[in-house]
Design a protein around this motif. Structure first.
Motif, PDB file in Angstrom:
ATOM      1  N   GLN A 204      40.482  32.642  32.032  1.00  0.00           N
ATOM      2  CA  GLN A 204      40.122  32.173  33.377  1.00  0.00           C
ATOM      3  C   GLN A 204      39.624  33.329  34.236  1.00  0.00           C
ATOM      4  O   GLN A 204      38.887  33.121  35.186  1.00  0.00           O
ATOM      5  CB  GLN A 204      41.313  31.494  34.069  1.00  0.00           C
ATOM      6  CG  GLN A 204      41.843  30.270  33.354  1.00  0.00           C
ATOM      7  CD  GLN A 204      40.832  29.143  33.237  1.00  0.00           C
ATOM      8  OE1 GLN A 204      39.771  29.181  33.827  1.00  0.00           O
ATOM      9  NE2 GLN A 204      41.172  28.145  32.453  1.00  0.00           N
ATOM     10  N   ASN A 205      40.065  34.546  33.905  1.00  0.00           N
ATOM     11  CA  ASN A 205      39.619  35.709  34.660  1.00  0.00           C
ATOM     12  C   ASN A 205      39.699  36.924  33.732  1.00  0.00           C
ATOM     13  O   ASN A 205      40.663  37.685  33.759  1.00  0.00           O
ATOM     14  CB  ASN A 205      40.525  35.898  35.893  1.00  0.00           C
ATOM     15  CG  ASN A 205      40.090  37.064  36.733  1.00  0.00           C
ATOM     16  OD1 ASN A 205      38.978  37.573  36.594  1.00  0.00           O
ATOM     17  ND2 ASN A 205      40.980  37.514  37.607  1.00  0.00           N
ATOM     18  N   VAL A 206      38.664  37.076  32.911  1.00  0.00           N
ATOM     19  CA  VAL A 206      38.705  38.095  31.852  1.00  0.00           C
ATOM     20  C   VAL A 206      38.861  39.518  32.402  1.00  0.00           C
ATOM     21  O   VAL A 206      39.340  40.399  31.697  1.00  0.00           O
ATOM     22  CB  VAL A 206      37.457  38.036  30.939  1.00  0.00           C
ATOM     23  CG1 VAL A 206      37.419  36.748  30.145  1.00  0.00           C
ATOM     24  CG2 VAL A 206      36.179  38.230  31.731  1.00  0.00           C
ATOM     25  N   ASN A 207      38.481  39.708  33.667  1.00  0.00           N
ATOM     26  CA  ASN A 207      38.571  41.061  34.250  1.00  0.00           C
ATOM     27  C   ASN A 207      39.991  41.600  34.259  1.00  0.00           C
ATOM     28  O   ASN A 207      40.203  42.799  34.258  1.00  0.00           O
ATOM     29  CB  ASN A 207      38.056  41.050  35.679  1.00  0.00           C
ATOM     30  CG  ASN A 207      36.679  40.446  35.761  1.00  0.00           C
ATOM     31  OD1 ASN A 207      35.708  41.103  35.486  1.00  0.00           O
ATOM     32  ND2 ASN A 207      36.610  39.174  36.087  1.00  0.00           N
ATOM     33  N   SER A 208      40.971  40.707  34.327  1.00  0.00           N
ATOM     34  CA  SER A 208      42.341  41.218  34.373  1.00  0.00           C
ATOM     35  C   SER A 208      42.997  41.210  32.990  1.00  0.00           C
ATOM     36  O   SER A 208      44.221  41.333  32.882  1.00  0.00           O
ATOM     37  CB  SER A 208      43.171  40.452  35.398  1.00  0.00           C
ATOM     38  OG  SER A 208      43.048  39.084  35.201  1.00  0.00           O
ATOM     39  N   TYR A 209      42.161  41.097  31.948  1.00  0.00           N
ATOM     40  CA  TYR A 209      42.707  41.126  30.588  1.00  0.00           C
ATOM     41  C   TYR A 209      43.619  42.344  30.388  1.00  0.00           C
ATOM     42  O   TYR A 209      43.247  43.474  30.752  1.00  0.00           O
ATOM     43  CB  TYR A 209      41.590  41.165  29.531  1.00  0.00           C
ATOM     44  CG  TYR A 209      42.139  41.413  28.140  1.00  0.00           C
ATOM     45  CD1 TYR A 209      42.676  40.375  27.393  1.00  0.00           C
ATOM     46  CD2 TYR A 209      42.202  42.707  27.617  1.00  0.00           C
ATOM     47  CE1 TYR A 209      43.239  40.611  26.153  1.00  0.00           C
ATOM     48  CE2 TYR A 209      42.773  42.950  26.370  1.00  0.00           C
ATOM     49  CZ  TYR A 209      43.287  41.889  25.645  1.00  0.00           C
ATOM     50  OH  TYR A 209      43.864  42.113  24.426  1.00  0.00           O
ATOM     51  N   GLU A 213      50.301  43.268  30.601  1.00  0.00           N
ATOM     52  CA  GLU A 213      51.001  43.633  29.372  1.00  0.00           C
ATOM     53  C   GLU A 213      50.820  45.105  29.035  1.00  0.00           C
ATOM     54  O   GLU A 213      51.404  45.594  28.068  1.00  0.00           O
ATOM     55  CB  GLU A 213      50.506  42.786  28.193  1.00  0.00           C
ATOM     56  CG  GLU A 213      50.897  41.312  28.245  1.00  0.00           C
ATOM     57  CD  GLU A 213      49.949  40.463  29.096  1.00  0.00           C
ATOM     58  OE1 GLU A 213      49.024  41.028  29.718  1.00  0.00           O
ATOM     59  OE2 GLU A 213      50.152  39.243  29.151  1.00  0.00           O
ATOM     60  N   GLY A 214      49.948  45.792  29.798  1.00  0.00           N
ATOM     61  CA  GLY A 214      49.661  47.194  29.482  1.00  0.00           C
ATOM     62  C   GLY A 214      48.913  47.331  28.166  1.00  0.00           C
ATOM     63  O   GLY A 214      49.074  48.315  27.441  1.00  0.00           O
ATOM     64  N   LEU A 215      48.081  46.340  27.852  1.00  0.00           N
ATOM     65  CA  LEU A 215      47.235  46.440  26.645  1.00  0.00           C
ATOM     66  C   LEU A 215      45.987  47.236  27.037  1.00  0.00           C
ATOM     67  O   LEU A 215      45.937  47.825  28.102  1.00  0.00           O
ATOM     68  CB  LEU A 215      46.868  45.038  26.167  1.00  0.00           C
ATOM     69  CG  LEU A 215      48.049  44.110  25.853  1.00  0.00           C
ATOM     70  CD1 LEU A 215      47.587  42.684  25.675  1.00  0.00           C
ATOM     71  CD2 LEU A 215      48.778  44.594  24.608  1.00  0.00           C
ATOM     72  N   CYS A 216      44.963  47.212  26.195  1.00  0.00           N
ATOM     73  CA  CYS A 216      43.738  47.917  26.570  1.00  0.00           C
ATOM     74  C   CYS A 216      43.021  47.139  27.669  1.00  0.00           C
ATOM     75  O   CYS A 216      43.355  45.992  27.938  1.00  0.00           O
ATOM     76  CB  CYS A 216      42.847  48.115  25.346  1.00  0.00           C
ATOM     77  SG  CYS A 216      42.186  46.594  24.675  1.00  0.00           S
ATOM     78  N   SER A 217      42.021  47.749  28.298  1.00  0.00           N
ATOM     79  CA  SER A 217      41.275  47.050  29.349  1.00  0.00           C
ATOM     80  C   SER A 217      40.284  46.078  28.701  1.00  0.00           C
ATOM     81  O   SER A 217      40.015  46.150  27.499  1.00  0.00           O
ATOM     82  CB  SER A 217      40.513  48.051  30.209  1.00  0.00           C
ATOM     83  OG  SER A 217      39.402  48.545  29.489  1.00  0.00           O
ATOM     84  N   PHE A 218      39.712  45.201  29.531  1.00  0.00           N
ATOM     85  CA  PHE A 218      38.746  44.244  28.993  1.00  0.00           C
ATOM     86  C   PHE A 218      37.533  44.961  28.394  1.00  0.00           C
ATOM     87  O   PHE A 218      37.049  44.595  27.320  1.00  0.00           O
ATOM     88  CB  PHE A 218      38.312  43.249  30.073  1.00  0.00           C
ATOM     89  CG  PHE A 218      37.336  42.231  29.567  1.00  0.00           C
ATOM     90  CD1 PHE A 218      37.661  41.405  28.499  1.00  0.00           C
ATOM     91  CD2 PHE A 218      36.073  42.117  30.127  1.00  0.00           C
ATOM     92  CE1 PHE A 218      36.759  40.473  28.000  1.00  0.00           C
ATOM     93  CE2 PHE A 218      35.158  41.181  29.649  1.00  0.00           C
ATOM     94  CZ  PHE A 218      35.498  40.365  28.585  1.00  0.00           C
ATOM     95  N   VAL A 219      37.064  46.003  29.085  1.00  0.00           N
ATOM     96  CA  VAL A 219      35.896  46.724  28.574  1.00  0.00           C
ATOM     97  C   VAL A 219      36.231  47.403  27.227  1.00  0.00           C
ATOM     98  O   VAL A 219      35.438  47.366  26.288  1.00  0.00           O
ATOM     99  CB  VAL A 219      35.369  47.738  29.616  1.00  0.00           C
ATOM    100  CG1 VAL A 219      34.305  48.639  29.016  1.00  0.00           C
ATOM    101  CG2 VAL A 219      34.811  46.999  30.829  1.00  0.00           C
ATOM    102  N   SER A 246      32.528  47.642  38.206  1.00  0.00           N
ATOM    103  CA  SER A 246      31.326  48.399  37.847  1.00  0.00           C
ATOM    104  C   SER A 246      31.409  48.826  36.385  1.00  0.00           C
ATOM    105  O   SER A 246      30.396  48.920  35.694  1.00  0.00           O
ATOM    106  CB  SER A 246      31.185  49.637  38.722  1.00  0.00           C
ATOM    107  OG  SER A 246      31.127  49.235  40.059  1.00  0.00           O
ATOM    108  N   GLU A 247      32.639  49.074  35.929  1.00  0.00           N
ATOM    109  CA  GLU A 247      32.855  49.448  34.530  1.00  0.00           C
ATOM    110  C   GLU A 247      32.339  48.330  33.599  1.00  0.00           C
ATOM    111  O   GLU A 247      31.652  48.591  32.614  1.00  0.00           O
ATOM    112  CB  GLU A 247      34.370  49.659  34.319  1.00  0.00           C
ATOM    113  CG  GLU A 247      34.742  50.286  32.996  1.00  0.00           C
ATOM    114  CD  GLU A 247      36.230  50.087  32.661  1.00  0.00           C
ATOM    115  OE1 GLU A 247      36.951  49.383  33.414  1.00  0.00           O
ATOM    116  OE2 GLU A 247      36.646  50.610  31.628  1.00  0.00           O
ATOM    117  N   LEU A 248      32.660  47.083  33.964  1.00  0.00           N
ATOM    118  CA  LEU A 248      32.202  45.954  33.137  1.00  0.00           C
ATOM    119  C   LEU A 248      30.686  45.789  33.256  1.00  0.00           C
ATOM    120  O   LEU A 248      29.995  45.587  32.252  1.00  0.00           O
ATOM    121  CB  LEU A 248      32.930  44.666  33.536  1.00  0.00           C
ATOM    122  CG  LEU A 248      32.519  43.391  32.793  1.00  0.00           C
ATOM    123  CD1 LEU A 248      32.603  43.566  31.278  1.00  0.00           C
ATOM    124  CD2 LEU A 248      33.379  42.204  33.213  1.00  0.00           C
TER     125      LEU A 248
END
Ligand code: SAH
Ligand code: SF4
Ligand code: F3S
Length: 474
Positions: A204-209, A213-219, A246-248
């Motif tokens: 629903q909001n991939v930016n906060s992937y 959970e402290g996993l890797c970022s979406f990018v 901006s990273e994405l």
């Protein structure tokens, strides 16, 4: 030998549900069930439902109505309701609908085997709408060689924390939670081994992937997926405008498989309405993000969702929406009449807009978009575009006899998500006859409102972006 039992799943709603249905199928296959061609031939019928608008909910209940007749004829039939309406209504469904044996929420898919056994062996009716803190992982499954085509959805996160005031999703799907990148990569690898060439990541909001959970970022996730062998294209949806980083945006410049298309739902062009929707961006902030995206590439396709007739939407608010559509020049859009949902804040807001005004506004958006899409499609005529071939075009299937030439009609999509129907002379082009799942080059000859037509000029191509490194189509 007894014949194996059969299942049928009716899927409504968004891509999340399409993905969940795939998970349910895998579970049922592993239990020894086979797919039935129609629900009338099934031993178990599941409805995977959507609650986003009132109409969607009505659709679910009308399907269950049809199943009541079937259940009367065959009391052995197991009827299950899953998805967002199940999550929303829970026990009430069992009370209201005697034909339903099983209500399972969006987090209960992994418990289906136990639920089905309870119904079948103990003759009990069950409800399981418990929400989980972690995404259910089916574990490695054998994926059959691509009966569902070369393009698939892969859910990377579930739920939503945004609470837009009109929206039922956070209330039914629960809080945002992300899948472990390891499982996602494993699944995409298995898909490509089964012939899949394009995946669309869902959230629903991939930016906060991964943030919670402290996993890797979406990018970082995109970067890792981009390295998957035999994957040709990568898409994602949905990106919430307030969090689009901006990273994405920059990732489009260096990830060769990432398609030049973004779905960026604006909902309204009026800052006032956006505020009352709790979207947490202004009209100007949204427009700046679009500008930033188009700086990356002028051919960056942008699509959107629009709600018309939100409570209190004035003529001036609505004309702000029309102006914004003109300014952005969307490549495509979805437009919806605002619909009251149970328990959401907008349902209690003043200034409800009549159905007839909603419909007028909806038609105005559609008419405007039609002219923009036509103009943008016309601009593609004369260009040569990379098309990922999804199969024979539908027209060819219907009119095989009347086409009467040695030219084949194929269908696929551009990186910008435009549908292209094209002919390919099998005599004229090397490597012809097996374009399925490959990227070919198509010269565009004609523009229609929702698709393009053309002729193949080259049977193979490199992925968009980094040309000349490796022949992915080989
Ligand atoms: N997470 C995505 C959208 C999910 S729902 C996002 O934030 O954009 C898909 C679309 O349904 C939304 O973008 C919105 O346009 C529409 N929608 C949601 N709730 C609605 C409601 N109550 N009435 C009408 N349309 C609605
Ligand atoms: Fe609904 Fe808003 Fe979440 Fe999208 S971001 S799912 S519209 S609450
Ligand atoms: Fe999707 Fe509908 Fe649920 S849009 S998340 S199936 S409410």
């Amino acid at each position: 030998m007894t014949e194996s039992k059969k299942f049928f799943i009716y899927t409504m709603g968004c891509q999340m549900n399409v993905y969940d249905t795939g998970q349910m199928e895998n579970i049922l296959f592993s239990m020894g069930y086979k797919k039935a061609a129609t629900y009338a031939l099934a031993d178990i019928v599941l409805a995977n439902t959507c609650a986003i608008r009132e109409k969607a909910e009505q659709k679910a209940f009308s399907f269950l109505g049809r199943l009541a007749k079937l259940k009367n004829k065959n009391p052995e039939l197991i009827v299950g309701i899953g998805g967002c309406v199940a999550q929303q209504e829970g026990m009430k469904i069992l009370e209201r609908m005697p034909q339903v044996d099983m209500v399972f929420g969006t987090d209960a898919i992994g418990r289906l085997p136990d639920l089905i056994r309870t119904v079948a062996l103990e003759n009990k009716r069950v409800v399981d709408i418990e929400t989980a803190h972690k995404v259910f992982e089916l574990g490695p499954v054998k994926i059959e060689s691509s009966p569902r085509g070369i393009s698939r959805f892969v859910t990377i996160m579930q739920g939503c924390d945004n609470f837009c005031t009109y929206c039922v999703v956070p209330h039914v799907r629960g809080r945002e939670k992300s899948r472990d990148p390891f499982h996602i990569l494993q699944e995409i690898k298995a898909l490509t081994e089964a012939g899949v060439r394009e995946v669309t990541l869902l959230g629903q909001n991939v930016n906060s992937y991964g943030k919670k959970e402290g996993l890797c970022s979406f990018v970082e996730l995109l970067e890792r997926i981009n390295g998957t062998d035999n994957l040709l294209r990568l898409r994602f949806t949905t990106s919430h405008p307030k969090d689009l980083s901006s990273e994405l945006i920059n990732a489009y410049t260096y990830l060769d498989k990432l398609c030049r298309h973004i779905h960026l739902p604006v909902q309204s062009g009026s800052t006032d309405i956006l505020k009352r929707m709790n979207r947490r961006y202004t009209r100007d902030q949204y427009l700046k993000k679009v500008e930033e995206l188009r700086k990356i590439s002028h051919d960056m396709a942008v699509s959107t969702d629009i709600i018309v007739g939100f409570p209190g939407e004035t003529e001036a608010d609505f004309s702000d929406t029309l102006d914004l559509i003109k300014e952005v020049e969307y490549d495509s859009l979805f437009v919806f009449n605002y619909s009251d949902r149970p328990k959401v804040p907008a349902a209690a807001m003043d200034g409800k807009i009549s159905k007839s005004i909603q419909n007028e506004r909806l038609q105005a958006v559609l008419a405007l978009q039609e002219s923009i899409a036509m103009k943008k499609n016309r601009a593609q005529v004369g260009m040569t575009l990379d098309v990922l071939v999804e199969g024979k075009s539908k027209k060819q299937n219907r009119k095989t006899e009347t086409m009467g030439s040695n030219e084949d009609q194929w269908s696929g999509r551009t990186s910008s998500n435009r549908i292209v129907n094209f002919t390919a002379d099998p005599q004229g082009v090397e490597g012809a006859g097996s374009f399925y799942g490959k990227i070919v080059r198509v010269g565009i000859e004609k523009a229609l409102a929702h698709s393009l037509r053309g002729k193949m000029v080259e049977a193979s191509s490199k992925p968009e972006g980094m040309k000349g490194e490796k022949d992915y189509a080989a």
